[in-house]
Design a protein around this motif. Structure first.
Motif, PDB file in Angstrom:
ATOM      1  N   SER A  53       0.827  -1.212   0.000  1.00  0.00           N
ATOM      2  CA  SER A  53       0.000   0.000   0.000  1.00  0.00           C
ATOM      3  C   SER A  53       0.865   1.267   0.000  1.00  0.00           C
ATOM      4  N   VAL A  54       1.978   1.264   0.741  1.00  0.00           N
ATOM      5  CA  VAL A  54       2.877   2.423   0.733  1.00  0.00           C
ATOM      6  C   VAL A  54       3.475   2.604  -0.657  1.00  0.00           C
ATOM      7  N   PHE A  55       3.874   1.498  -1.279  1.00  0.00           N
ATOM      8  CA  PHE A  55       4.444   1.580  -2.627  1.00  0.00           C
ATOM      9  C   PHE A  55       3.427   2.137  -3.617  1.00  0.00           C
ATOM     10  N   THR A  56       2.203   1.608  -3.602  1.00  0.00           N
ATOM     11  CA  THR A  56       1.202   2.088  -4.562  1.00  0.00           C
ATOM     12  C   THR A  56       0.827   3.541  -4.290  1.00  0.00           C
ATOM     13  N   LEU A  57       0.781   3.933  -3.035  1.00  0.00           N
ATOM     14  CA  LEU A  57       0.482   5.323  -2.698  1.00  0.00           C
ATOM     15  C   LEU A  57       1.581   6.240  -3.231  1.00  0.00           C
ATOM     16  N   CYS A  58       2.828   5.879  -2.975  1.00  0.00           N
ATOM     17  CA  CYS A  58       3.956   6.691  -3.465  1.00  0.00           C
ATOM     18  C   CYS A  58       3.990   6.716  -4.993  1.00  0.00           C
ATOM     19  N   TRP A  59       3.721   5.581  -5.604  1.00  0.00           N
ATOM     20  CA  TRP A  59       3.722   5.486  -7.063  1.00  0.00           C
ATOM     21  C   TRP A  59       2.656   6.395  -7.664  1.00  0.00           C
ATOM     22  N   GLN A  60       1.459   6.356  -7.101  1.00  0.00           N
ATOM     23  CA  GLN A  60       0.378   7.177  -7.643  1.00  0.00           C
ATOM     24  C   GLN A  60       0.646   8.666  -7.406  1.00  0.00           C
ATOM     25  N   ILE A  61       1.231   9.014  -6.280  1.00  0.00           N
ATOM     26  CA  ILE A  61       1.572  10.412  -6.026  1.00  0.00           C
ATOM     27  C   ILE A  61       2.686  10.865  -6.967  1.00  0.00           C
ATOM     28  N   ALA A  62       3.664   9.981  -7.213  1.00  0.00           N
ATOM     29  CA  ALA A  62       4.763  10.317  -8.131  1.00  0.00           C
ATOM     30  C   ALA A  62       4.252  10.528  -9.551  1.00  0.00           C
ATOM     31  N   LEU A  63       3.195   9.818  -9.927  1.00  0.00           N
ATOM     32  CA  LEU A  63       2.612   9.975 -11.264  1.00  0.00           C
ATOM     33  C   LEU A  63       1.572  11.090 -11.300  1.00  0.00           C
ATOM     34  N   HIS A  64       1.493  11.846 -10.228  1.00  0.00           N
ATOM     35  CA  HIS A  64       0.577  12.978 -10.112  1.00  0.00           C
ATOM     36  C   HIS A  64      -0.884  12.571 -10.245  1.00  0.00           C
ATOM     37  N   ALA A  65      -1.190  11.411  -9.693  1.00  0.00           N
ATOM     38  CA  ALA A  65      -2.583  10.964  -9.678  1.00  0.00           C
ATOM     39  C   ALA A  65      -3.325  11.725  -8.583  1.00  0.00           C
ATOM     40  N   GLN A  66      -4.617  11.630  -8.595  1.00  0.00           N
ATOM     41  CA  GLN A  66      -5.398  12.287  -7.547  1.00  0.00           C
ATOM     42  C   GLN A  66      -5.089  11.628  -6.200  1.00  0.00           C
ATOM     43  N   THR A  67      -4.969  12.438  -5.185  1.00  0.00           N
ATOM     44  CA  THR A  67      -4.584  11.951  -3.868  1.00  0.00           C
ATOM     45  C   THR A  67      -5.686  11.128  -3.205  1.00  0.00           C
ATOM     46  N   GLY A  68      -6.929  11.540  -3.360  1.00  0.00           N
ATOM     47  CA  GLY A  68      -8.052  10.846  -2.714  1.00  0.00           C
ATOM     48  C   GLY A  68      -8.135   9.380  -3.073  1.00  0.00           C
ATOM     49  N   PRO A  69      -8.223   9.050  -4.380  1.00  0.00           N
ATOM     50  CA  PRO A  69      -8.262   7.623  -4.741  1.00  0.00           C
ATOM     51  C   PRO A  69      -6.991   6.862  -4.356  1.00  0.00           C
ATOM     52  N   PHE A  76      -7.609   0.636   1.682  1.00  0.00           N
ATOM     53  CA  PHE A  76      -8.308  -0.623   1.399  1.00  0.00           C
ATOM     54  C   PHE A  76      -7.331  -1.795   1.464  1.00  0.00           C
ATOM     55  N   ALA A  77      -6.153  -1.643   0.874  1.00  0.00           N
ATOM     56  CA  ALA A  77      -5.158  -2.727   0.894  1.00  0.00           C
ATOM     57  C   ALA A  77      -4.754  -3.063   2.328  1.00  0.00           C
ATOM     58  N   CYS A  78      -4.599  -2.042   3.164  1.00  0.00           N
ATOM     59  CA  CYS A  78      -4.222  -2.287   4.562  1.00  0.00           C
ATOM     60  C   CYS A  78      -5.366  -2.892   5.365  1.00  0.00           C
ATOM     61  N   SER A  79      -6.597  -2.665   4.920  1.00  0.00           N
ATOM     62  CA  SER A  79      -7.744  -3.190   5.672  1.00  0.00           C
ATOM     63  C   SER A  79      -8.029  -4.663   5.394  1.00  0.00           C
ATOM     64  N   LEU A  80      -7.456  -5.227   4.356  1.00  0.00           N
ATOM     65  CA  LEU A  80      -7.763  -6.623   4.010  1.00  0.00           C
ATOM     66  C   LEU A  80      -7.432  -7.606   5.135  1.00  0.00           C
ATOM     67  N   PRO A  81      -6.257  -7.531   5.765  1.00  0.00           N
ATOM     68  CA  PRO A  81      -6.005  -8.447   6.886  1.00  0.00           C
ATOM     69  C   PRO A  81      -6.961  -8.226   8.055  1.00  0.00           C
ATOM     70  N   ILE A  82      -7.346  -6.978   8.279  1.00  0.00           N
ATOM     71  CA  ILE A  82      -8.282  -6.681   9.363  1.00  0.00           C
ATOM     72  C   ILE A  82      -9.637  -7.310   9.069  1.00  0.00           C
ATOM     73  N   GLN A  83     -10.054  -7.266   7.804  1.00  0.00           N
ATOM     74  CA  GLN A  83     -11.312  -7.904   7.422  1.00  0.00           C
ATOM     75  C   GLN A  83     -11.258  -9.411   7.665  1.00  0.00           C
ATOM     76  N   GLY A  84     -10.114 -10.010   7.374  1.00  0.00           N
ATOM     77  CA  GLY A  84      -9.946 -11.440   7.627  1.00  0.00           C
ATOM     78  C   GLY A  84     -10.002 -11.773   9.109  1.00  0.00           C
TER      79      GLY A  84
END
Length: 149
Positions: A53-69, A76-84
């Motif tokens: 999740s940290v990698f995808t967040l940094c990657w999307q910010i580096a590509l100037h994607a919208q911060t919200g999504p 969501f990725a971090c919540s998957l183990p919690i859901q389990g």
């Protein structure tokens, strides 16, 4: 222990962790119980989802994607183990259905016949009671006790 009404959110997660750690790590139970597969997925998620999740967040910010999504997908990725763990916690407190209840008593009887007395659970046996009994049976009985499953 069977009181499902007064358990808070963190209590359910804690029970899920305990149930996951108690459930026997034996693949022969997998055709009947999803706990082995769910436990492996939770352990995988706990280990790898935070860095992913940290990698995808940094990657999307580096590509100037919208911060919200980007933040939403990381959360969501971090919540998957919690859901389990939540699923495992709810499952641990659930009473056994009649077919598993019959098998539970059969395994319990085999343990007692082998000279290993077991405590009778308060109220209806739950999946946590079954996990405790199976863990003990795997340690103290031969593997033929699974033939009735």
């Amino acid at each position: 222990m069977n009181n499902t009404g007064n358990v808070n959110w963190f209590g359910v997660l804690k029970r899920g962790q305990h149930y996951m750690n108690t459930w026997p790590d034996d693949k022969r139970l997998s055709p009947v119980f999803p706990e082995h597969r769910v436990g492996k997925a939770i352990r995988f998620g706990i280990r790898f989802m935070p860095p992913v999740s940290v990698f995808t967040l940094c990657w999307q910010i580096a590509l100037h994607a919208q911060t919200g999504p980007a933040v939403a997908s990381a959360l969501f990725a971090c919540s998957l183990p919690i859901q389990g763990l939540w699923w495992m916690g709810k499952r641990a407190m659930k009473p056994l259905p009649p077919t598993l209840l019959q098998w539970y008593h059969s395994v319990r009887t085999k343990l007692e016949q082998a000279g290993q007395p077991t405590a009778i659970p308060e109220g209806e046996p739950t999946y946590q009671s079954l996990a405790d009994l199976l863990k003990r049976a795997f340690r103290q009985l031969d593997k033929t006790f699974l033939d009735d499953l």
